[in-house]
Motif scaffolding. Structure first.
Motif, PDB file in Angstrom:
ATOM      1  N   ALA A 117       0.913  -1.088   0.071  1.00 40.13           N
ATOM      2  CA  ALA A 117      -0.043  -0.048  -0.142  1.00 40.13           C
ATOM      3  C   ALA A 117       0.903   1.215   0.061  1.00 40.13           C
ATOM      4  CB  ALA A 117      -0.775   0.076   1.053  1.00 40.13           C
ATOM      5  N   LYS A 118       1.921   1.159   0.647  1.00 40.16           N
ATOM      6  CA  LYS A 118       2.822   2.455   0.914  1.00 40.16           C
ATOM      7  C   LYS A 118       3.590   2.551  -0.366  1.00 40.16           C
ATOM      8  CE  LYS A 118       2.944   3.023   5.464  1.00 40.16           C
ATOM      9  NZ  LYS A 118       3.317   4.111   6.498  1.00 40.16           N
ATOM     10  N   MET A 119       3.821   1.651  -1.148  1.00 38.88           N
ATOM     11  CA  MET A 119       4.717   1.714  -2.588  1.00 38.88           C
ATOM     12  C   MET A 119       3.777   2.073  -3.579  1.00 38.88           C
ATOM     13  SD  MET A 119       6.944  -1.978  -2.397  1.00 38.88           S
ATOM     14  CE  MET A 119       7.671  -1.904  -3.963  1.00 38.88           C
ATOM     15  N   GLN A 120       2.360   1.666  -3.417  1.00 42.27           N
ATOM     16  CA  GLN A 120       1.349   2.199  -4.387  1.00 42.27           C
ATOM     17  C   GLN A 120       1.253   3.569  -4.338  1.00 42.27           C
ATOM     18  OE1 GLN A 120      -1.622  -0.524  -3.470  1.00 42.27           O
ATOM     19  NE2 GLN A 120      -1.247  -2.123  -5.273  1.00 42.27           N
ATOM     20  N   LYS A 121       1.108   3.997  -3.062  1.00 39.97           N
ATOM     21  CA  LYS A 121       0.837   5.456  -2.716  1.00 39.97           C
ATOM     22  C   LYS A 121       2.024   6.165  -3.520  1.00 39.97           C
ATOM     23  CE  LYS A 121       0.149   8.793   0.924  1.00 39.97           C
ATOM     24  NZ  LYS A 121      -0.307   8.608   2.407  1.00 39.97           N
ATOM     25  N   VAL A 139      16.349  -8.991  -2.180  1.00 35.36           N
ATOM     26  CA  VAL A 139      15.843  -8.886  -0.764  1.00 35.36           C
ATOM     27  C   VAL A 139      15.695  -7.444  -0.390  1.00 35.36           C
ATOM     28  CG1 VAL A 139      16.310  -9.477   1.622  1.00 35.36           C
ATOM     29  CG2 VAL A 139      17.086 -11.001  -0.263  1.00 35.36           C
ATOM     30  N   ILE A 140      14.687  -7.311   0.276  1.00 34.69           N
ATOM     31  CA  ILE A 140      14.013  -5.831   0.671  1.00 34.69           C
ATOM     32  C   ILE A 140      15.269  -5.525   1.851  1.00 34.69           C
ATOM     33  CG2 ILE A 140      12.326  -4.236   1.386  1.00 34.69           C
ATOM     34  CD1 ILE A 140      10.332  -6.283  -0.031  1.00 34.69           C
ATOM     35  N   ASN A 141      15.617  -4.287   1.647  1.00 31.85           N
ATOM     36  CA  ASN A 141      16.296  -4.033   2.817  1.00 31.85           C
ATOM     37  C   ASN A 141      15.592  -3.792   4.421  1.00 31.85           C
ATOM     38  OD1 ASN A 141      17.165  -1.500   4.764  1.00 31.85           O
ATOM     39  ND2 ASN A 141      19.090  -1.637   3.396  1.00 31.85           N
ATOM     40  N   MET A 142      16.364  -4.456   5.065  1.00 34.47           N
ATOM     41  CA  MET A 142      15.758  -4.947   6.347  1.00 34.47           C
ATOM     42  C   MET A 142      14.997  -3.601   7.102  1.00 34.47           C
ATOM     43  SD  MET A 142      16.849  -7.322   9.633  1.00 34.47           S
ATOM     44  CE  MET A 142      17.338  -8.569   8.757  1.00 34.47           C
ATOM     45  N   GLN A 143      15.692  -2.617   7.181  1.00 33.84           N
ATOM     46  CA  GLN A 143      15.210  -1.312   7.652  1.00 33.84           C
ATOM     47  C   GLN A 143      14.198  -0.716   7.028  1.00 33.84           C
ATOM     48  OE1 GLN A 143      18.581   1.513   8.268  1.00 33.84           O
ATOM     49  NE2 GLN A 143      17.303   2.811   9.540  1.00 33.84           N
ATOM     50  N   ASP A 144      14.358  -0.604   5.590  1.00 38.07           N
ATOM     51  CA  ASP A 144      13.222  -0.047   4.788  1.00 38.07           C
ATOM     52  C   ASP A 144      11.976  -0.717   5.032  1.00 38.07           C
ATOM     53  OD1 ASP A 144      14.984   1.598   3.731  1.00 38.07           O
ATOM     54  OD2 ASP A 144      15.456   0.659   2.020  1.00 38.07           O
ATOM     55  N   TYR A 145      12.202  -2.358   5.092  1.00 37.00           N
ATOM     56  CA  TYR A 145      11.110  -3.141   5.427  1.00 37.00           C
ATOM     57  C   TYR A 145      10.296  -2.755   6.803  1.00 37.00           C
ATOM     58  CZ  TYR A 145       8.179  -7.307   5.383  1.00 37.00           C
ATOM     59  OH  TYR A 145       6.922  -8.249   5.260  1.00 37.00           O
ATOM     60  N   GLU A 161       8.454   4.388  -0.360  1.00 38.36           N
ATOM     61  CA  GLU A 161       9.274   5.110  -1.324  1.00 38.36           C
ATOM     62  C   GLU A 161      10.531   4.594  -1.829  1.00 38.36           C
ATOM     63  OE1 GLU A 161      10.530   9.894  -1.919  1.00 38.36           O
ATOM     64  OE2 GLU A 161       8.984   9.196  -0.494  1.00 38.36           O
ATOM     65  N   LYS A 162      11.342   4.210  -0.793  1.00 41.59           N
ATOM     66  CA  LYS A 162      12.411   3.840  -0.909  1.00 41.59           C
ATOM     67  C   LYS A 162      12.460   2.280  -1.587  1.00 41.59           C
ATOM     68  CE  LYS A 162      16.761   4.362   1.524  1.00 41.59           C
ATOM     69  NZ  LYS A 162      17.632   3.967   2.788  1.00 41.59           N
ATOM     70  N   VAL A 163      11.688   1.405  -1.040  1.00 39.74           N
ATOM     71  CA  VAL A 163      11.569   0.118  -1.625  1.00 39.74           C
ATOM     72  C   VAL A 163      11.002   0.363  -3.223  1.00 39.74           C
ATOM     73  CG1 VAL A 163      10.464  -2.031  -1.528  1.00 39.74           C
ATOM     74  CG2 VAL A 163      11.069  -0.864   0.426  1.00 39.74           C
ATOM     75  N   LEU A 164      10.646   1.187  -3.422  1.00 41.52           N
ATOM     76  CA  LEU A 164       9.912   1.260  -4.784  1.00 41.52           C
ATOM     77  C   LEU A 164      11.025   1.775  -5.676  1.00 41.52           C
ATOM     78  CD1 LEU A 164       7.701   1.516  -6.979  1.00 41.52           C
ATOM     79  CD2 LEU A 164       7.451   4.062  -6.378  1.00 41.52           C
ATOM     80  N   LYS A 165      11.861   2.802  -5.281  1.00 43.47           N
ATOM     81  CA  LYS A 165      12.800   3.469  -5.815  1.00 43.47           C
ATOM     82  C   LYS A 165      14.085   1.892  -6.049  1.00 43.47           C
ATOM     83  CE  LYS A 165      12.634   8.163  -4.911  1.00 43.47           C
ATOM     84  NZ  LYS A 165      12.908   9.355  -3.991  1.00 43.47           N
ATOM     85  N   GLU A 166      14.166   1.335  -5.206  1.00 46.00           N
ATOM     86  CA  GLU A 166      15.154   0.145  -5.230  1.00 46.00           C
ATOM     87  C   GLU A 166      14.754  -0.647  -6.173  1.00 46.00           C
ATOM     88  OE1 GLU A 166      16.126  -3.902  -2.611  1.00 46.00           O
ATOM     89  OE2 GLU A 166      15.954  -1.811  -1.537  1.00 46.00           O
ATOM     90  N   ALA A 167      13.272  -1.137  -6.563  1.00 45.42           N
ATOM     91  CA  ALA A 167      12.656  -1.975  -7.247  1.00 45.42           C
ATOM     92  C   ALA A 167      12.861  -1.397  -8.925  1.00 45.42           C
ATOM     93  CB  ALA A 167      11.233  -2.140  -7.064  1.00 45.42           C
ATOM     94  N   LEU A 168      12.643  -0.207  -8.881  1.00 42.73           N
ATOM     95  CA  LEU A 168      12.725   0.338 -10.265  1.00 42.73           C
ATOM     96  C   LEU A 168      14.212   0.477 -10.808  1.00 42.73           C
ATOM     97  CD1 LEU A 168      10.077   3.269  -9.864  1.00 42.73           C
ATOM     98  CD2 LEU A 168       9.890   0.951 -10.891  1.00 42.73           C
ATOM     99  N   THR A 169      15.035   0.621  -9.726  1.00 41.54           N
ATOM    100  CA  THR A 169      16.167   0.895 -10.189  1.00 41.54           C
ATOM    101  C   THR A 169      16.942  -0.422 -10.455  1.00 41.54           C
ATOM    102  OG1 THR A 169      16.978   2.703  -8.678  1.00 41.54           O
ATOM    103  CG2 THR A 169      18.844   1.307  -9.392  1.00 41.54           C
ATOM    104  N   SER A 170      16.699  -1.603  -9.630  1.00 43.58           N
ATOM    105  CA  SER A 170      16.979  -2.747 -10.057  1.00 43.58           C
ATOM    106  C   SER A 170      16.634  -3.316 -11.352  1.00 43.58           C
ATOM    107  CB  SER A 170      16.665  -3.743  -8.938  1.00 43.58           C
ATOM    108  OG  SER A 170      17.201  -5.168  -9.068  1.00 43.58           O
TER     109      SER A 170
END
Length: 107
Positions: free
Chosen positions: A21-25, A80-86, A92-101
């Protein structure tokens, strides 16, 4: 159909739902057309075939499955999603990580 499809995998598919939900936002705020969804690790092989994601991201609690998933899929990045971000549910950070990857994998 979305430009990017991001699949998150965790133990039961529950804890990751809030992160989705946070990533979609965050995606909506940045104008990114993305289909982001979570699934349980037991249902992941089925969802890989059904949804054909651009990336598979594992929750920290199932990081031990990284090599197993990398062996199953070679045409998309598996991260693997960064533990701190998770833990902070930083969509926002996990989305950026996904798109960059995704972008660096496709080059």
């Amino acid at each position: 159909m979305a430009d990017k499809t991001i699949m998150l995998v965790c133990s039961a598919g529950m804890s990751t739902s809030l992160l989705v939900a946070k990533m979609q936002k965050a995606a909506q705020a940045e104008g990114v057309d993305a289909d982001i969804f979570a699934t349980a690790s037991s249902d992941a092989p089925h969802m890989l075939k059904e949804k054909n994601p651009d990336i598979l991201m594992l929750g920290p609690q199932v990081r031990y499955m990284l090599n197993q998933f990398k062996a199953q899929v070679s045409d998309i990045p598996v991260e693997v999603i960064n533990m701190q971000d998770y833990g902070m549910m930083n969509g926002e950070k996990v989305l950026k990580e996904a798109l960059t990857s995704i972008d660096s994998f496709q080059k």
